[in-house]
Design an enzyme around this catalytic site. Structure first.
Site, PDB file in Angstrom:
ATOM      1  N   THR A   6       0.890  -1.158   0.000  1.00  0.00           N
ATOM      2  CA  THR A   6       0.000   0.000   0.000  1.00  0.00           C
ATOM      3  C   THR A   6       0.927   1.205   0.000  1.00  0.00           C
ATOM      4  O   THR A   6       2.012   1.154   0.593  1.00  0.00           O
ATOM      5  CB  THR A   6      -0.932   0.073   1.225  1.00  0.00           C
ATOM      6  OG1 THR A   6      -0.136   0.240   2.396  1.00  0.00           O
ATOM      7  CG2 THR A   6      -1.778  -1.185   1.352  1.00  0.00           C
ATOM      8  N   HIS A   7       0.529   2.262  -0.683  1.00  0.00           N
ATOM      9  CA  HIS A   7       1.413   3.431  -0.806  1.00  0.00           C
ATOM     10  C   HIS A   7       2.775   3.044  -1.377  1.00  0.00           C
ATOM     11  O   HIS A   7       3.775   3.674  -1.084  1.00  0.00           O
ATOM     12  CB  HIS A   7       1.628   4.127   0.536  1.00  0.00           C
ATOM     13  CG  HIS A   7       0.373   4.483   1.265  1.00  0.00           C
ATOM     14  ND1 HIS A   7      -0.269   5.690   1.104  1.00  0.00           N
ATOM     15  CD2 HIS A   7      -0.384   3.783   2.159  1.00  0.00           C
ATOM     16  CE1 HIS A   7      -1.340   5.730   1.880  1.00  0.00           C
ATOM     17  NE2 HIS A   7      -1.443   4.580   2.528  1.00  0.00           N
ATOM     18  N   SER A  22      18.458  -1.063 -27.345  1.00  0.00           N
ATOM     19  CA  SER A  22      18.685   0.364 -27.448  1.00  0.00           C
ATOM     20  C   SER A  22      19.602   0.643 -28.623  1.00  0.00           C
ATOM     21  O   SER A  22      20.495  -0.148 -28.931  1.00  0.00           O
ATOM     22  CB  SER A  22      19.331   0.873 -26.155  1.00  0.00           C
ATOM     23  OG  SER A  22      20.070   2.051 -26.389  1.00  0.00           O
ATOM     24  N   LYS A  28      21.416  -2.838 -22.927  1.00  0.00           N
ATOM     25  CA  LYS A  28      20.013  -2.768 -22.504  1.00  0.00           C
ATOM     26  C   LYS A  28      19.113  -3.859 -23.090  1.00  0.00           C
ATOM     27  O   LYS A  28      19.213  -4.192 -24.253  1.00  0.00           O
ATOM     28  CB  LYS A  28      19.412  -1.400 -22.896  1.00  0.00           C
ATOM     29  CG  LYS A  28      20.066  -0.184 -22.298  1.00  0.00           C
ATOM     30  CD  LYS A  28      19.699   0.075 -20.853  1.00  0.00           C
ATOM     31  CE  LYS A  28      18.224   0.293 -20.635  1.00  0.00           C
ATOM     32  NZ  LYS A  28      17.714   1.536 -21.174  1.00  0.00           N
ATOM     33  N   GLU A  60       5.660  -0.691 -21.459  1.00  0.00           N
ATOM     34  CA  GLU A  60       5.458   0.767 -21.440  1.00  0.00           C
ATOM     35  C   GLU A  60       4.312   1.160 -22.362  1.00  0.00           C
ATOM     36  O   GLU A  60       3.479   2.012 -22.025  1.00  0.00           O
ATOM     37  CB  GLU A  60       6.742   1.476 -21.874  1.00  0.00           C
ATOM     38  CG  GLU A  60       7.887   1.256 -20.890  1.00  0.00           C
ATOM     39  CD  GLU A  60       9.242   1.541 -21.522  1.00  0.00           C
ATOM     40  OE1 GLU A  60       9.575   2.720 -21.674  1.00  0.00           O
ATOM     41  OE2 GLU A  60       9.958   0.569 -21.884  1.00  0.00           O
ATOM     42  N   LYS A 108     -17.133   7.162 -35.992  1.00  0.00           N
ATOM     43  CA  LYS A 108     -16.527   5.898 -36.412  1.00  0.00           C
ATOM     44  C   LYS A 108     -15.029   5.821 -36.150  1.00  0.00           C
ATOM     45  O   LYS A 108     -14.524   4.791 -35.678  1.00  0.00           O
ATOM     46  CB  LYS A 108     -16.813   5.656 -37.905  1.00  0.00           C
ATOM     47  CG  LYS A 108     -18.174   5.055 -38.167  1.00  0.00           C
ATOM     48  CD  LYS A 108     -18.342   4.623 -39.615  1.00  0.00           C
ATOM     49  CE  LYS A 108     -18.498   5.826 -40.513  1.00  0.00           C
ATOM     50  NZ  LYS A 108     -19.008   5.485 -41.861  1.00  0.00           N
TER      51      LYS A 108
END
Lengths: 394, 394, 394, 394
Positions: free
Chosen positions: A155-156, A279, A285, A292, A327
């Site tokens: 939580t948080h 990358s 990488k 994403e 549409k």
């Protein structure tokens, strides 16, 4: 090529281009649905005596052949056709002669496009439901592979309570079940038959049988009165796009979790190599681009819904050409949602949790301990809470 | 005044003001629902042996008295209380002593607020359904008064086909029926019981009976697994706000029609004098402000929905404080919708159509005539269309 | 209490409540600006001979006293007042007699509210600029404390290239400078004088001197022609809300970074204890609620902008009551932005980076090594890239 | 075909399709801008000694030839190319050999795409400014043809004060001038040079001269520090889309006025026949579809802006693949705005006001009469207002 409403007046080419817009491209997916609705309409005209059985037969055969030749790539809807409805009628007349001109009796493009769109929406939402079913299977398979692993319950974004891969999967499983149920509930707005409302005010002097097209096209009910049909345009569209917004938000939130789990700092999961990309400048990488993009998806789908809703807002009742613009966002939102559901299932299939990296904060059992104090010693919860909390006050 | 989670550490006043925000004002409408949920929770604790019958009785009586004194205006939720949950628990302990501290066993503010909000949503959407029923009666009454009057049926804001006040009313009647049905369908997301999911990961070591609170609070089902509850936050809210967007769009489109009908150029209707307002500078004016504001309403309600949707987008799963911000747009959208439905009914009651000013364009029967040529002479519709059209080509 | 346009006709109380809405509360912040604009208007009337110097003096003194008594809390704008303009004129007439009735010559509430809003916007955006300046100082102070610390530079949330706390701070510093510059650029739309456009069509028969009020109120130019004023309503408002959306997005993205850095898995930063809050059920937690709310802020501000934009869309030109609804989202967006800028500065002041927990991935120097191969050995970059990449292919 | 970051690992075709999305189509318009930026980059590398003059020359010639062959339709960007950057580099290497691999030194696709987009935005907004200039001329021409005609000045859609075609045109002229000024002001965000920020963290070990590319590409300034570049992504895009939202709202409001004027009830204007379209069912109709679509346009453009803003919201800093999704709404919003500005100019050229149908309400001079009472008899405005108002109270 002549347009349905052509009376021999000049039409500025630029106006045609602006008003027809991208309809000739968008409408490709409506050919099948417009043919189905036209056949039902022709059969209804025949049943009510407004069309001879022979003409009806020619029209239905002609339409079926046009659909087949379209599917075979033999013709396309062009800008000059303006839209799917004109493209089909023009070619029908070319193929079977003036009998083709008998088909438009008792209907208008206003109810025609609405009917085709609803048939399309009914089918595409069912298809989406099946795809969500596949995604659910991938979630279940992940839970089968790793469900027993403990995970911090956050939580948080802080370790809060003990959780597990099974519970993490289960939360999303419920969410996607709810999304599928939402699409089923949207049928309520999709499954009303607008055919026969014509331009929005019915067909004076023609004894149409709207119940017959309703049963032929498997709608739930006739949409009545006739003025209701155009006033409802955009509502089924927006409802589907709203449900897709919730669906893609769940995909996005799942992606947010996975992106977090995939950071070097968490390192809770690995992704299948063939689901990551590289990358152009940093050779080391392996990037989770697909996650994403999944995170970004609801931005697009929500914008599609907002566009649809803003198009209808404040309009006077009765058909307005503004409605044609519905549409593009509808199809865009649907297509991206379909691709996103499919790709998420694929990504999940390649995920492995890295048990050795998942370490729960020792404090994560504090609430459990407070609960135990209550059960064992009969303390009020607040008192138990204060005793446990004292350990953590620095 | 001490906050539930207070461990004696300093809390910056500015941080409190920013994090508590306007909750202490917004939460006033949740007092009753939080009390009801707390009583159900306490009774469940007693039934499972986690609370003595005596303590349960004290707690329930105490809560009911707090609700009564709140309704009587004897206390308010203050900024220091932070929210309705703390306000009630603090006052309960003050009233009945440390027994009050036994109530929070097996729950968290995370499931508590979700439960209270759903109880509220269930009731307020039912109330809205009733108000839409009243609006429908005003529409029916208008159709009774003037239904037989002919009206132009407009497409593209041009006279297109013959219509009538009855058909105009009927289209909107269907729209509002659909809006009411939409709110009923939203119960699917509202009526799942989150109570017992606690902070989002259940209550380790405590044998809660979630079925019991489900039946006591008349929810349809337990929301499971526990991780599903927080992941679903915002969905019932957004669903209701989406339905209200459609509802207020219909109000707005009705207002657009009426504003058009009320222009001096149309002069189709009069408004009751006491529903118009004047100008500060032009003494001759009687303005339809109320209709303009109704036209503007869906802008606000759609923005409330967008705000709700954007708050949850991209968040990692698990409770996040961001979710607190859902309440303000939810309440704002609901309140404005209620007022708008009520005022539209009131405006409709004062409308009179001015039969003498409603003149249909002669061309409005052209489609009917083309239909007649088809029926009478057996012409294909396209040929009949061309014959009639020839009259209109200048 | 009589309204400016009251001609003795009945006005339904419900209509008043709906049309006046929350104006009587919202307008409190406009008292000072409306007084200033009214004084400039009165002085202009006097300068053009439409008001005697003596009457002008009485009016200006009366208005200044009303402002002072309002500031002292001696009166409030009530629902019966409807809005700030009526509230002031009514009280002015009560205070100085019928001379007060001479003030409204040559203006309308339409240009009056627009003038007051622009004066307010000018001042509040300048104030916001100063607050952003304070935030910049907190960023600079953080860079001073910890700037030299290395940080991973992330792309795709993966360690990509070496960065530092200074570079992290610097990126946001540029963003907030850009936000402040954006608010300054918004003055272009704020600083046009609408006063004298009256209801939107000027003041036939009255020789007003609009240049004079322009210079007295320090506007950049007269907005001309008179029809431009109402057509521009909402544009300055939306422009400011757009800039605030960008501003609060930067706050939100900074909060996203900090929430990540604050997870136990990253543990890059600590927050001052008095900026965190606790949990009602988990005694061990110190939660970054304030950062979560900052992350959520742009959802609200963007919704305010969307609401403003949707209110004006599609409206016919000329004043429409819809425009009144602009005030609520404008004030809401501004107030939340101010609080959020201030609180972020406060949070930053309490942040400490935990150098010992910040460990850069060894691969983070791969691009640098490829660059070195190019410089030292003259390899094409692509070849150098491939050589370094070979090390990372598993 | 090999991708820039290809290290020989399998890449799932479906992942490629999802991640590359429609880039290969969208990027066609960026070829010229990417070539220009690449040439400036190569020349800068040569000037700083990181590239031989000979290699620089080969690269620049090769790029120019690729642009020419692209413009000639000899090649297209394919899905396998992934994007414009890879398409160009791959073909450059194929054309000039391994020297082509020297071009990517000191840059990343992250700064490359940002540079190309800003060059594009600079040019397209200037082009739009010119088109708005043409629209202004059509407005002026309309004012020249009919400016002297009286028109009712409407407030609340009611006759309020006397106006004229000239004043109606003038209000919109100011609005479009403001829109053009807004696009010029947007250059502030467009004209910062991101080139050299590479992946977002600069180019360790490489002595790039960012001032040189800034002057070669005619940017106003280097964007610094390097971390600012990716953090600013989406801001220039959103700013342009915001300005286009205001622009298309003005087009939409002008269309709303004209649609009202074109109703049979108003009949204030005629449209050129070749700018109207017909009905498929009602032979008598000449419909203003083009104006309806213009009214609908801001819905789409605002949705494009909202999509762009939602894509960047809440993201951690540093490049994220989400940002790729900015291109589609940006291009969609720009293209529709361009078409809409052009078509409105064309429609205005065909409008004729019908003087004989424009009749002002007699009460429209009431404010003028009240003003006259003030000037002639020295009455306070309120008293004059009441006297005139008495005539209108029924």
């Amino acid at each position: 090529m002549s347009r349905l409403w052509d009376k021999g007046l000049p039409l500025d080419e630029r106006i045609l281009r602006y008003t027809a817009g991208e309809d000739h491209q968008l409408d490709a997916r409506l050919v099948d649905y417009d043919v189905r609705a036209s056949i039902a309409h022709a059969e209804m005209l025949a049943a009510t005596g407004l069309l001879s059985e022979d003409d009806c037969s020619k029209i239905c055969t002609g339409l079926a052949e046009l659909r087949a030749s379209f599917d075979a790539g033999e013709w396309q809807i062009s800008l000059d056709d303006e839209d799917v409805h004109t493209a089909l009628e023009t070619r029908l007349v070319a193929a079977i002669g003036e009998t083709g001109g008998r088909l438009h009796l008792g209907r208008s493009r206003n109810d025609q496009v609405l009917t085709a769109l609803r048939l399309y929406l009914r089918e595409v939402t069912q298809d989406l439901g099946n795809r969500i079913g596949n995604l659910r299977q991938s979630i279940d398979a992940l839970a089968d592979r790793h469900g027993g692993l403990p995970l911090p319950g956050y939580t948080h974004m802080q370790h809060a309570m003990p959780s597990s891969v099974a519970l993490w999967c289960g939360g999303f499983a419920e969410a996607f079940d709810d999304a599928a149920a939402g699409l089923r509930a949207a049928q309520r707005r999709i499954n009303k038959n607008p055919l026969g409302s014509a331009a929005g005010y019915g067909t004076p002097g023609l004894p149409l049988d709207r119940e017959l097209t309703t049963s032929k096209l498997e709608f739930d009910e006739v949409q009545e009165p006739v003025t209701a049909a155009q006033l409802s345009r955009g509502k089924a569209e927006a409802t589907v796009l709203f449900e897709l917004t919730l669906l893609t938000q769940d995909l996005g939130r799942m992606a947010s979790d996975l992106l977090l789990f995939y950071t070097q700092e968490f390192a809770y999961i690995s992704l299948a190599t063939d689901t990551t990309t590289g990358s152009s400048i940093m050779p080391q990488k392996r990037n989770p681009d697909v996650l994403e993009l999944l995170r970004a998806t609801s931005a697009t789908v929500q914008a599609c819904m907002d566009e649809a809703l803003q198009i209808t807002s404040k309009l006077p009742s009765g058909y307005q050409r503004d409605l044609q613009r519905l549409k593009a966002p509808l199809f865009r939102g649907i297509d991206l949602s379909i691709e996103s559901v499919d790709i998420m299932a694929h990504v999940l299939d390649g995920i492995e949790f890295q048990a050795e990296n998942i370490v729960l904060d020792p404090g994560i059992h504090a609430a459990e301990e407070a609960n135990k104090l209550v059960v064992d010693e009969g303390l009020p919860f607040r008192e138990a809470y204060r005793r446990i909390a004292a350990r953590f006050t620095r």
